[in-house]
Design a protein around this motif. Structure first.
Motif, mmCIF file in Angstrom:
data_model
loop_
_atom_site.group_PDB
_atom_site.id
_atom_site.type_symbol
_atom_site.label_atom_id
_atom_site.label_comp_id
_atom_site.label_asym_id
_atom_site.label_seq_id
_atom_site.Cartn_x
_atom_site.Cartn_y
_atom_site.Cartn_z
ATOM 1 N N SER B 149 0.871 -1.181 0.000
ATOM 2 C CA SER B 149 0.000 0.000 0.000
ATOM 3 C C SER B 149 0.904 1.226 0.000
ATOM 4 O O SER B 149 0.886 2.031 0.917
ATOM 5 N N SER B 461 4.836 8.426 3.911
ATOM 6 C CA SER B 461 5.311 7.517 2.861
ATOM 7 C C SER B 461 4.860 6.109 3.217
ATOM 8 O O SER B 461 4.336 5.887 4.304
ATOM 9 N N HIS B 462 5.070 5.167 2.324
ATOM 10 C CA HIS B 462 4.541 3.814 2.516
ATOM 11 C C HIS B 462 3.048 3.913 2.801
ATOM 12 O O HIS B 462 2.519 3.222 3.670
ATOM 13 N N ASN B 463 2.389 4.706 2.030
ATOM 14 C CA ASN B 463 0.973 5.000 2.216
ATOM 15 C C ASN B 463 0.457 5.457 0.850
ATOM 16 O O ASN B 463 1.156 6.192 0.157
ATOM 17 N N PRO B 464 -0.772 5.052 0.477
ATOM 18 C CA PRO B 464 -1.282 5.448 -0.843
ATOM 19 C C PRO B 464 -1.274 6.955 -1.050
ATOM 20 O O PRO B 464 -1.063 7.430 -2.164
#
Lengths: 505, 505
Positions: B149, B461-464
């Motif tokens: 994601s 970050s590491h997020n849609p």
């Protein structure tokens, strides 16, 4: 043959009957309906048996254990000991393994002269006719499905003991006054389709069939109960309902799944009811962020919040003298270097009293949102960095109020247990409340019900190493058989199930 | 065309060159090796350009953003906004989507006149020849894989900016002294195959290729890196090694993935190194038991113990001014009414200094077994019921000591950034340490390396919803281009990469 012939013949003589050993050649599979009411003069009628003759009807230990272990070839789980039978079970409901076990149940009960009906929830009812068939059968019931890492006794013992009862009755040409039956309930565990005792729930009218049929198997599968029932050929045409399959009573033999009997050196638990429980699903939402670049105060860490909630529920259970357990926890996205933005977990709350469960729920609904928001509850933030708030939803999936079983059934079990355990019976019996839910919770809403517990090693269950001694399995099956026969004799007297209308508590 | 023609022509005049606008028709895919050294007289040589001409070479913002979003058609993730480009990414390494993005990278760089090599880890090296080709290329690198994601910028920006650099050089007929290249590293994220920056690790000789090839994808899949490389056609014949693919330098443009630049109103991070980190896997073993029948003191609840450990690691990080995070947690057997007998979770520890990480590890190895055994650590058992002990194992999966980047590369980035940011550059620059690991950690062990950071919204970050403004992407790409050109000019002078032997720190 279950009985030492000499003892049985002695009993027959006492009953003033002559004895000719019946033909014991196995019945053909698919044998036609046995015309018990037209059978020969030496058949035994439960109502005519005196106490000694009744007590002399005994289950066959080696045959019972063989049935248990034979059926455990389907869905064999993790090995825990050296012996062939020392493995656990992993027979999820409506799996291929479950289908095999069901096929065995249908074939075996048909071969014993039963009418077998499958309902729209895949519940299988095997009915052995009585002398009179104008009242509903007295049922013995349990389940053949297991936990993913379960054992060989939970559920399986109850069904196998029911089949053994049919074999003892057939061997000894016993005719019951009313029909007796054995039922295998579908998805009792709720392990694959996440509502437990769901199919007895539909039968009892407590759970809408649509809800049950649409239940999706747990992550990562996509099948539903309806699709799996159809796939394995157990989507029956008879609607699952107490109206279509009424019961005079429901007796269930089960391992205790707890340590009380063993710790107290008791052999039989006479179960008077089931504790109250609720199942919740808690969803915590935070924010996915990079583990390396997001300082602690800039995180909305859903797992950190969920961990505090798991501990808090345990603290609440400690304070309220009840139980709280999390058995499922899933997080997203699931990567070592991403702070989880979403966690969903189960919460199982149990207590003897309904009001204790209600109080627990109140605390949880009050405290969890505060923990999610970052507030300190009972020191939950001690030495922690205050991060960003998470949000939370709490859904109640399942609610089972405290259950009280029926006095007539409890009496039948109690009398049977005293008879089976003999002179020392008072010291070997324990009246108890079940910690676990069972299909008997739902049957108790529509017919008189009770349960029989036997000890299991260290109280361990839902574990491959779950174990019940053969002699304890046998004692339990013996009490079950005797309870059913005693109840059959009590029925007219108590008029418990004469009425055609379904029984309601 | 990236430059306003008038400004570019003015710059050319200053350089004493005549200007004929080159043919800008797109190069054919698979075009043959361009003989730059035989090109016509008006070609620009980096070494001959003065500062103003060099600075006037500019990336094309709309083309850069188009490339980013075009490639995000493969592996599009969760929607977070209304616009078409407002979705996250889910392009796991070596998935079908990753293959499509790789194919685009190969085709695009070949069309720009590059030699493209795929090595045995699927790393793709696109090399544009220089005037001299007797020294290794100066590389720009990052990765096209994403978190499950993830967003549109992590890794993707760095590769797209490399491609944009090639386009600017082609558009302007620039000849570099030495070759320049762009590299796409495989499975940087470690999200699918659970070792991050694994393929640059193999290239650097820090991770055995066999270990990497045998890495199995995370639960519930069964594929390995080798099987997936072969399946999508990216198992190259060139052994992955700095010996076979030497680099003069490695520059990486990346979003910061943290909030520092944004909070300080800075535009460019000159990255001087990467913090130290370790990845652990913790396994806690208790006992599966029934939630309804097992009282709290008879439980060996692996999840309760793991929850205490998650919180304890957070407390330790708070006390030591560093980071500790759990991103993965799996439990068994995973059923609402079974107390989990086994929990396994990841632990990611990061700190600026190696000794802080070492101290954290020491605390964890000391405290976790005590927590598992039921001892109280920093009040961890407050208001809890003492249960049965759990056992524990702690494995170290990955260790990345603190990294210091090379002064020459840092200088090239710093000079480029001052040039790009203009008069106010001092206020727009931030020298920083990377919180996240990047392939640059491994390249820095074999060649001079540095990184350029640009701000991303709220540090997410590491997020849609990860987002970097187009103007910030462009600034970063511009600094990247200028850093490479400046480094190309510095090479002979500093003799950084003349030697044939691989560079070692």
């Amino acid at each position: 043959m279950a009985l030492p012939a000499s003892r049985f013949q002695a009993a027959l003589r006492l009953a003033g009957r002559s004895w000719t050993r019946p033909c014991l050649a196995p019945l053909r599979t698919g044998a036609s309906w046995r015309a018990f009411s037209a059978s020969s003069r030496w058949q035994l009628h439960t109502k005519e048996m005196h106490e000694e003759l009744l007590s002399s009807l005994k289950v066959n230990q080696s045959r019972l254990m063989e049935d248990i272990h034979y059926t455990c070839q389907w869905g064999t789980g993790q090995k825990w000991g050296k012996e062939e039978t020392e493995t656990g079970m992993s027979r999820l409901a409506l799996s291929d393994a479950d289908k095999e076990a069901r096929d065995w149940f249908v074939q075996t009960t048909k071969a014993l002269g039963c009418h077998t009906t499958v309902d729209s929830m895949g519940n299988i009812f095997a009915i052995r006719p009585g002398i009179r068939n104008d009242g509903p059968p007295t049922f013995v019931g349990s389940h053949l499905d297991t936990q993913p890492s379960g054992g060989r006794y939970d559920g399986i013992l109850g069904v196998a003991a029911g089949v053994e009862m049919l074999k003892v009755l057939a061997d000894n040409w016993v005719e019951t006054e009313y029909p007796v039956g054995v039922v295998n309930w579908t998805n009792e565990e709720g392990a694959r389709f996440p509502i437990s005792i769901v199919s007895s729930g539909v039968w009892a009218g407590a759970i809408p069939q649509e809800t049950a049929h649409n239940l999706r198997e747990v992550h990562p599968g996509t099948a539903t109960m309806a699709s799996e029932l159809a796939r394995i050929g157990y989507l029956g045409e008879t609607p699952a309902s107490f109206n279509n399959m009424p019961m005079a009573a429901h007796f269930e033999l089960h391992i205790e799944q707890g340590p009380l009997l063993e710790m107290a050196n008791k052999k039989i638990g006479v179960v008077k009811g089931v504790q109250a429980y609720k199942w919740l699903t808690v969803n915590v939402k935070g924010r996915d962020t990079h583990t390396g670049t997001t300082d602690l105060k800039s995180r909305a860490d859903a797992l950190l919040a969920a961990s505090k909630m798991v501990i808090h529920s345990h603290r609440l259970a400690t304070a309220n003298g009840c139980l709280a357990s999390t058995g499922i926890l899933n997080l997203k996205p699931g990567s070592t270097n991403t702070v989880p933005g979403e966690v969903s977990f189960s919460l199982d709350i149990r207590a003897q009293k309904d009001h204790t469960v209600a109080r627990m729920l109140q605390h949880i609904e009050n405290d969890f949102p505060k923990i999610a928001a970052g507030e300190d509850i009972l020191n939950s933030n001690q030495d922690c960095t205050k991060g960003l708030p998470c949000s939370i939803t709490i859904n109640q999936d399942f609610d089972s109020p405290a259950t009280l079983f029926h006095p007539d059934c409890i009496e039948a079990v109690s009398r049977a247990a005293h008879s089976v355990l003999g002179e020392n019976s008072k010291n070997l019996l324990l009246e108890m409340t079940s910690g676990a839910g069972h299909d008997s919770v739902y049957t108790s809403k529509r017919c008189p019900t009770s349960m029989i517990f036997v000890p299991c090693r260290e109280g361990v269950s839902h574990n491959p190493a779950e174990y019940c001694k053969p002699e304890d399995c046998t004692l339990g099956a013996q009490v079950l058989l005797q309870s059913v026969l005693r109840f059959d004799r009590m029925r007219d007297e108590r008029r418990v199930t004469w009425k055609q209308e379904p029984y309601t508590l």
